[in-house]
Scaffold this motif. Structure first.
Motif, PDB file in Angstrom:
ATOM      1  N   THR A 203       7.080   3.074  -3.577  1.00  0.00           N
ATOM      2  CA  THR A 203       6.741   3.283  -3.422  1.00  0.00           C
ATOM      3  C   THR A 203       6.273   1.495  -2.163  1.00  0.00           C
ATOM      4  N   PRO A 204       5.910   1.251  -0.564  1.00  0.00           N
ATOM      5  CA  PRO A 204       5.417   0.089  -0.285  1.00  0.00           C
ATOM      6  C   PRO A 204       4.999  -0.716  -1.771  1.00  0.00           C
ATOM      7  N   LYS A 205       5.744  -2.219  -0.634  1.00  0.00           N
ATOM      8  CA  LYS A 205       4.913  -3.413  -1.450  1.00  0.00           C
ATOM      9  C   LYS A 205       4.065  -3.633  -1.436  1.00  0.00           C
ATOM     10  N   ILE A 206       3.561  -3.818  -1.679  1.00  0.00           N
ATOM     11  CA  ILE A 206       1.558  -4.610  -2.158  1.00  0.00           C
ATOM     12  C   ILE A 206       2.224  -6.310  -1.312  1.00  0.00           C
ATOM     13  N   GLY A 207       1.002  -6.553  -0.911  1.00  0.00           N
ATOM     14  CA  GLY A 207       1.279  -7.839  -0.241  1.00  0.00           C
ATOM     15  C   GLY A 207       1.465  -7.885   1.157  1.00  0.00           C
ATOM     16  N   TYR A 208       1.725  -8.786   1.611  1.00  0.00           N
ATOM     17  CA  TYR A 208       2.243  -8.910   3.060  1.00  0.00           C
ATOM     18  C   TYR A 208       2.908  -7.873   3.527  1.00  0.00           C
ATOM     19  N   PRO A 209       2.243  -7.091   4.707  1.00  0.00           N
ATOM     20  CA  PRO A 209       3.187  -5.348   5.358  1.00  0.00           C
ATOM     21  C   PRO A 209       3.825  -6.169   5.227  1.00  0.00           C
ATOM     22  N   ALA A 210       5.389  -5.330   5.603  1.00  0.00           N
ATOM     23  CA  ALA A 210       6.587  -5.632   5.160  1.00  0.00           C
ATOM     24  C   ALA A 210       6.815  -5.226   6.574  1.00  0.00           C
TER      25      ALA A 210
END
Length: 295
Positions: free
Chosen positions: A285-292
């Motif tokens: 799942t993509p990390k929440i917060g600053y766009p990777a």
């Protein structure tokens, strides 16, 4: 006005008239898609007005695009096409599939036969001069498929250590030996007329490994759990992306937005389910917060 100025004026008026006639003829014989673009419409607007998306794809290459037992198209490419239709019309069924060979992918786009090609299309600089690619949705490569039980060699290291005692099977093409020897310089190479024939040779132990696209290898392992295993080494990377006709940044940007948010955002669950179904890959799942993608 002297004679020279008069002559120049007549020449300009003559060229203007000729240009108008040629422009009229071009408009008369131009395909509808080209007329739409002349009028300032993006393909996105044309599709919305038409009420359905027209997608060029194939029907014979699992796990990308193939007919199931019920005769309906399925595969990763088909899932992506239906996601585009759902994003356009809130109805994934509003898509018309045009079945075509790989050699028809670019011609069908430039002649406005289809709106987009979603057909395991490898991104190359040459093709990028003829079409515009979306962001990639899969990184392909080749690998070595082994029998999971009773095989003489259990992994890539064992195959490489065996040198010229190893025989690798693959589908016949002019690059087969070159590709195999990029990974196994001393291996013998046996060419077969089809993937099925190569797989039969592996099952019969006439070859020690089957060089296949990684996606095809993953699909086979999904279909026959416990029978096959990946040797653990991949090479010859290439990117799969969809393609659109050049010159329409609105349409390209919209498709890219859908794909990006499928991989990173609102439609991630749908995208991840397709990856699991067709490749057996569990996406994190993509990390929440600053766009990777910007880090």
């Amino acid at each position: 006005m002297d004679q020279k100025d008069k002559a120049a004026g007549m020449e300009r008026r003559g060229l203007f008239g000729l240009g108008a006639m040629l422009g009229g003829a071009a408009a008369l014989f131009a395909p509808k898609g080209a007329v739409a673009q002349t009028l300032g419409k993006s393909k996105l607007q044309v599709i919305k007005e038409r009420g359905r998306l027209i997608v060029g794809t194939g029907s014979t290459n699992p796990p990308w695009h193939f007919e199931g037992a019920d005769g309906k198209l399925q595969g990763m490419d088909i899932d992506l096409a239906r996601l585009l239709a759902k994003s356009l019309f809130d109805d994934e069924s509003k898509v018309e599939f045009v079945l075509q060979g790989s050699d028809a992918r670019i011609p069908s786009l430039v002649t406005d036969k289809v709106d987009i090609v979603v057909q395991w299309m490898t991104v190359t600089p040459g093709r990028a001069q003829q079409v515009e690619f979306t962001i990639p949705y899969y990184r392909e490569g080749v690998t070595l498929l082994l029998l999971a039980r009773g095989a003489k060699y259990q992994n890539f290291e064992a195959l490489k250590a065996a040198g010229n005692a190893v025989t690798i099977g693959g589908m016949q093409n002019v690059f087969l030996t070159e590709w195999v020897r990029k990974a196994l310089p001393q291996a013998k190479v046996d060419a077969f007329e089809s993937p099925d024939a190569t797989l039969q040779a592996l099952n019969a132990r006439r070859v020690d490994a089957y060089m296949a696209d990684q996606s095809a290898a993953r699909w086979l392992m999904q279909q026959a759990p416990g029978r096959f295993v990946d040797a653990g080494y991949g090479w010859m990377p290439n990117s799969y992306a969809s393609a659109v006709k050049p010159g329409d940044p609105v349409w390209l940007n919209w498709v890219n937005t859908v794909y990006k948010e499928a991989m990173m955002g609102v439609d991630f669950d749908t995208f991840a389910a397709s990856y699991k179904k067709w490749f057996g890959i569990e996406l994190a799942t993509p990390k929440i917060g600053y766009p990777a993608e910007f880090s």
